[in-house]
Design a protein around this motif. Structure first.
Motif, PDB file in Angstrom:
ATOM      1  N   GLU A 128       0.836  -1.200   0.000  1.00 56.61           N
ATOM      2  CA  GLU A 128       0.000   0.000   0.000  1.00 56.61           C
ATOM      3  C   GLU A 128       0.867   1.245   0.000  1.00 56.61           C
ATOM      4  O   GLU A 128       1.951   1.266   0.580  1.00 56.61           O
ATOM      5  CB  GLU A 128      -0.907   0.008   1.233  1.00 56.61           C
ATOM      6  CG  GLU A 128      -1.958  -1.077   1.205  1.00 56.61           C
ATOM      7  CD  GLU A 128      -2.820  -1.084   2.458  1.00 56.61           C
ATOM      8  OE1 GLU A 128      -2.617  -0.243   3.363  1.00 56.61           O
ATOM      9  OE2 GLU A 128      -3.710  -1.949   2.527  1.00 56.61           O
ATOM     10  N   GLU A 129       0.343   2.304  -0.634  1.00 56.72           N
ATOM     11  CA  GLU A 129       1.064   3.572  -0.679  1.00 56.72           C
ATOM     12  C   GLU A 129       1.127   4.189   0.721  1.00 56.72           C
ATOM     13  O   GLU A 129       0.222   3.994   1.534  1.00 56.72           O
ATOM     14  CB  GLU A 129       0.374   4.546  -1.634  1.00 56.72           C
ATOM     15  CG  GLU A 129       0.526   4.153  -3.091  1.00 56.72           C
ATOM     16  CD  GLU A 129      -0.126   5.147  -4.020  1.00 56.72           C
ATOM     17  OE1 GLU A 129       0.467   6.225  -4.241  1.00 56.72           O
ATOM     18  OE2 GLU A 129      -1.229   4.838  -4.515  1.00 56.72           O
ATOM     19  N   PRO A 130       2.181   4.948   0.981  1.00 58.40           N
ATOM     20  CA  PRO A 130       2.313   5.602   2.284  1.00 58.40           C
ATOM     21  C   PRO A 130       1.415   6.837   2.380  1.00 58.40           C
ATOM     22  O   PRO A 130       0.782   7.246   1.398  1.00 58.40           O
ATOM     23  CB  PRO A 130       3.795   6.004   2.313  1.00 58.40           C
ATOM     24  CG  PRO A 130       4.119   6.236   0.875  1.00 58.40           C
ATOM     25  CD  PRO A 130       3.322   5.208   0.112  1.00 58.40           C
ATOM     26  N   ASP A 131       1.400   7.448   3.537  1.00 61.26           N
ATOM     27  CA  ASP A 131       0.653   8.679   3.784  1.00 61.26           C
ATOM     28  C   ASP A 131       1.510   9.864   3.324  1.00 61.26           C
ATOM     29  O   ASP A 131       2.309  10.398   4.087  1.00 61.26           O
ATOM     30  CB  ASP A 131       0.322   8.775   5.281  1.00 61.26           C
ATOM     31  CG  ASP A 131      -0.453  10.021   5.654  1.00 61.26           C
ATOM     32  OD1 ASP A 131      -0.623  10.922   4.801  1.00 61.26           O
ATOM     33  OD2 ASP A 131      -0.887  10.102   6.811  1.00 61.26           O
ATOM     34  N   TYR A 132       1.342  10.243   2.073  1.00 61.68           N
ATOM     35  CA  TYR A 132       2.149  11.328   1.498  1.00 61.68           C
ATOM     36  C   TYR A 132       1.910  12.655   2.221  1.00 61.68           C
ATOM     37  O   TYR A 132       2.843  13.393   2.507  1.00 61.68           O
ATOM     38  CB  TYR A 132       1.830  11.516   0.014  1.00 61.68           C
ATOM     39  CG  TYR A 132       2.076  10.311  -0.838  1.00 61.68           C
ATOM     40  CD1 TYR A 132       3.362   9.834  -1.061  1.00 61.68           C
ATOM     41  CD2 TYR A 132       1.016   9.639  -1.441  1.00 61.68           C
ATOM     42  CE1 TYR A 132       3.596   8.727  -1.858  1.00 61.68           C
ATOM     43  CE2 TYR A 132       1.244   8.532  -2.242  1.00 61.68           C
ATOM     44  CZ  TYR A 132       2.525   8.074  -2.448  1.00 61.68           C
ATOM     45  OH  TYR A 132       2.751   6.980  -3.236  1.00 61.68           O
ATOM     46  N   ALA A 133       0.647  12.959   2.487  1.00 59.00           N
ATOM     47  CA  ALA A 133       0.294  14.262   3.068  1.00 59.00           C
ATOM     48  C   ALA A 133       0.992  14.487   4.405  1.00 59.00           C
ATOM     49  O   ALA A 133       1.565  15.555   4.638  1.00 59.00           O
ATOM     50  CB  ALA A 133      -1.222  14.383   3.218  1.00 59.00           C
ATOM     51  N   THR A 134       0.960  13.501   5.284  1.00 61.15           N
ATOM     52  CA  THR A 134       1.601  13.654   6.594  1.00 61.15           C
ATOM     53  C   THR A 134       3.112  13.791   6.448  1.00 61.15           C
ATOM     54  O   THR A 134       3.731  14.640   7.087  1.00 61.15           O
ATOM     55  CB  THR A 134       1.248  12.478   7.519  1.00 61.15           C
ATOM     56  OG1 THR A 134      -0.176  12.438   7.675  1.00 61.15           O
ATOM     57  CG2 THR A 134       1.909  12.624   8.880  1.00 61.15           C
ATOM     58  N   ALA A 135       3.712  12.984   5.599  1.00 56.82           N
ATOM     59  CA  ALA A 135       5.158  13.054   5.390  1.00 56.82           C
ATOM     60  C   ALA A 135       5.557  14.436   4.868  1.00 56.82           C
ATOM     61  O   ALA A 135       6.528  15.042   5.349  1.00 56.82           O
ATOM     62  CB  ALA A 135       5.622  11.970   4.425  1.00 56.82           C
ATOM     63  N   LEU A 136       4.821  14.951   3.897  1.00 61.93           N
ATOM     64  CA  LEU A 136       5.134  16.273   3.347  1.00 61.93           C
ATOM     65  C   LEU A 136       4.920  17.378   4.370  1.00 61.93           C
ATOM     66  O   LEU A 136       5.698  18.321   4.454  1.00 61.93           O
ATOM     67  CB  LEU A 136       4.292  16.522   2.094  1.00 61.93           C
ATOM     68  CG  LEU A 136       4.706  15.653   0.904  1.00 61.93           C
ATOM     69  CD1 LEU A 136       3.619  15.690  -0.177  1.00 61.93           C
ATOM     70  CD2 LEU A 136       6.040  16.099   0.334  1.00 61.93           C
ATOM     71  N   GLU A 137       3.873  17.238   5.168  1.00 65.75           N
ATOM     72  CA  GLU A 137       3.606  18.219   6.227  1.00 65.75           C
ATOM     73  C   GLU A 137       4.766  18.255   7.230  1.00 65.75           C
ATOM     74  O   GLU A 137       5.221  19.314   7.616  1.00 65.75           O
ATOM     75  CB  GLU A 137       2.291  17.823   6.913  1.00 65.75           C
ATOM     76  CG  GLU A 137       1.891  18.676   8.094  1.00 65.75           C
ATOM     77  CD  GLU A 137       0.639  18.095   8.752  1.00 65.75           C
ATOM     78  OE1 GLU A 137       0.723  17.792   9.968  1.00 65.75           O
ATOM     79  OE2 GLU A 137      -0.384  17.945   8.067  1.00 65.75           O
ATOM     80  N   LYS A 138       5.241  17.086   7.623  1.00 69.79           N
ATOM     81  CA  LYS A 138       6.353  16.996   8.577  1.00 69.79           C
ATOM     82  C   LYS A 138       7.642  17.573   7.967  1.00 69.79           C
ATOM     83  O   LYS A 138       8.418  18.239   8.646  1.00 69.79           O
ATOM     84  CB  LYS A 138       6.587  15.561   9.029  1.00 69.79           C
ATOM     85  CG  LYS A 138       5.434  14.958   9.781  1.00 69.79           C
ATOM     86  CD  LYS A 138       5.236  15.599  11.126  1.00 69.79           C
ATOM     87  CE  LYS A 138       4.145  14.889  11.904  1.00 69.79           C
ATOM     88  NZ  LYS A 138       3.918  15.468  13.212  1.00 69.79           N
ATOM     89  N   ALA A 139       7.866  17.304   6.674  1.00 70.41           N
ATOM     90  CA  ALA A 139       9.062  17.831   6.008  1.00 70.41           C
ATOM     91  C   ALA A 139       9.005  19.351   5.920  1.00 70.41           C
ATOM     92  O   ALA A 139       9.999  20.041   6.175  1.00 70.41           O
ATOM     93  CB  ALA A 139       9.207  17.210   4.619  1.00 70.41           C
ATOM     94  N   LYS A 140       7.846  19.880   5.597  1.00 66.72           N
ATOM     95  CA  LYS A 140       7.702  21.353   5.490  1.00 66.72           C
ATOM     96  C   LYS A 140       7.868  22.009   6.864  1.00 66.72           C
ATOM     97  O   LYS A 140       8.441  23.088   6.965  1.00 66.72           O
ATOM     98  CB  LYS A 140       6.337  21.710   4.883  1.00 66.72           C
ATOM     99  CG  LYS A 140       6.285  21.366   3.404  1.00 66.72           C
ATOM    100  CD  LYS A 140       4.886  21.607   2.839  1.00 66.72           C
ATOM    101  CE  LYS A 140       4.821  21.208   1.380  1.00 66.72           C
ATOM    102  NZ  LYS A 140       3.466  21.310   0.832  1.00 66.72           N
ATOM    103  N   ALA A 141       7.384  21.339   7.915  1.00 64.92           N
ATOM    104  CA  ALA A 141       7.520  21.875   9.266  1.00 64.92           C
ATOM    105  C   ALA A 141       8.970  21.848   9.743  1.00 64.92           C
ATOM    106  O   ALA A 141       9.338  22.597  10.652  1.00 64.92           O
ATOM    107  CB  ALA A 141       6.640  21.077  10.239  1.00 64.92           C
ATOM    108  N   ALA A 142       9.799  21.004   9.141  1.00 67.77           N
ATOM    109  CA  ALA A 142      11.200  20.875   9.546  1.00 67.77           C
ATOM    110  C   ALA A 142      12.084  21.944   8.914  1.00 67.77           C
ATOM    111  O   ALA A 142      13.279  22.018   9.205  1.00 67.77           O
ATOM    112  CB  ALA A 142      11.734  19.492   9.165  1.00 67.77           C
ATOM    113  N   ARG A 143      11.514  22.808   8.062  1.00 68.19           N
ATOM    114  CA  ARG A 143      12.309  23.842   7.374  1.00 68.19           C
ATOM    115  C   ARG A 143      12.747  24.932   8.309  1.00 68.19           C
ATOM    116  O   ARG A 143      12.221  25.260   9.275  1.00 68.19           O
ATOM    117  CB  ARG A 143      11.506  24.474   6.245  1.00 68.19           C
ATOM    118  CG  ARG A 143      11.245  23.502   5.136  1.00 68.19           C
ATOM    119  CD  ARG A 143      10.644  24.138   3.947  1.00 68.19           C
ATOM    120  NE  ARG A 143       9.198  24.339   4.171  1.00 68.19           N
ATOM    121  CZ  ARG A 143       8.347  24.650   3.215  1.00 68.19           C
ATOM    122  NH1 ARG A 143       8.742  24.848   2.012  1.00 68.19           N
ATOM    123  NH2 ARG A 143       7.088  24.802   3.480  1.00 68.19           N
TER     124      ARG A 143
END
Length: 163
Positions: free
Chosen positions: A148-163
């Motif tokens: 199954e595909e991963p949760d893209y939205a959460t991963a991207l949200e976490k990456a953007k918050a790490a900026r």
């Protein structure tokens, strides 16, 4: 840790790093045979997408999705890691028009450091790791079902918050 592959249980060996801890370092080769180290990206958040086999449907979808995101977001480094050979990865990238950083873990060093190797399959488990500017692991998601595909939205949200 156990996950499933199309409903069948398989075991991941090793221990995954804990969120909040320093991300384990790694040195892997890219498609140009250049050694890429995690430490090369200190000062930039990193999203690491781990796929079991680049030549399968879900891994292909996952890699293409993060390649699209990488083209739109400049201040996050996107990396895909699999234990496919360099040739398999290069052929897939050429066929799919993907130009993101893809690293091959044919020696198993990343799989060992991040506790992702599935001996029964000879492959890495599907996962996403987000590492902040200081090298700290801020997000980890190991897919409970490999197919199954991963949760893209959460991963991207976490990456953007790490900026």
């Amino acid at each position: 840790m156990k996950v499933t592959k199309k409903g069948e249980e398989v075991e991941i060996i090793g221990t995954q790093p804990e969120v909040g801890s320093q991300a384990p370092g790694f040195s892997l080769k890219n498609l140009a045979d250049k050694t890429v180290n995690l430490s090369d990206f200190i000062g930039t958040p990193v999203l690491i997408s781990v796929v079991p086999d680049i030549d399968t449907r879900i891994c292909s979808l996952q890699t293409k999705r993060f390649n699209q995101e990488a083209a739109q977001i400049e201040d996050i480094k996107f990396i895909t890691i699999s234990n496919n050979t360099k040739e398999e990865q290069a052929n897939w990238c050429a066929a799919e028009g993907v130009d993101m950083e893809i690293l091959h873990d044919t020696e198993g060093t990343f799989g060992d450091a991040y506790g992702l190797f599935i001996p029964e399959m000879g492959r890495l488990a599907r996962g996403i790791f987000v590492i902040d500017k200081e090298g700290k692991l801020v997000y980890e998601a190991i897919s409970a079902e490999i197919a199954e595909e991963p949760d893209y939205a959460t991963a991207l949200e976490k990456a953007k918050a790490a900026r």
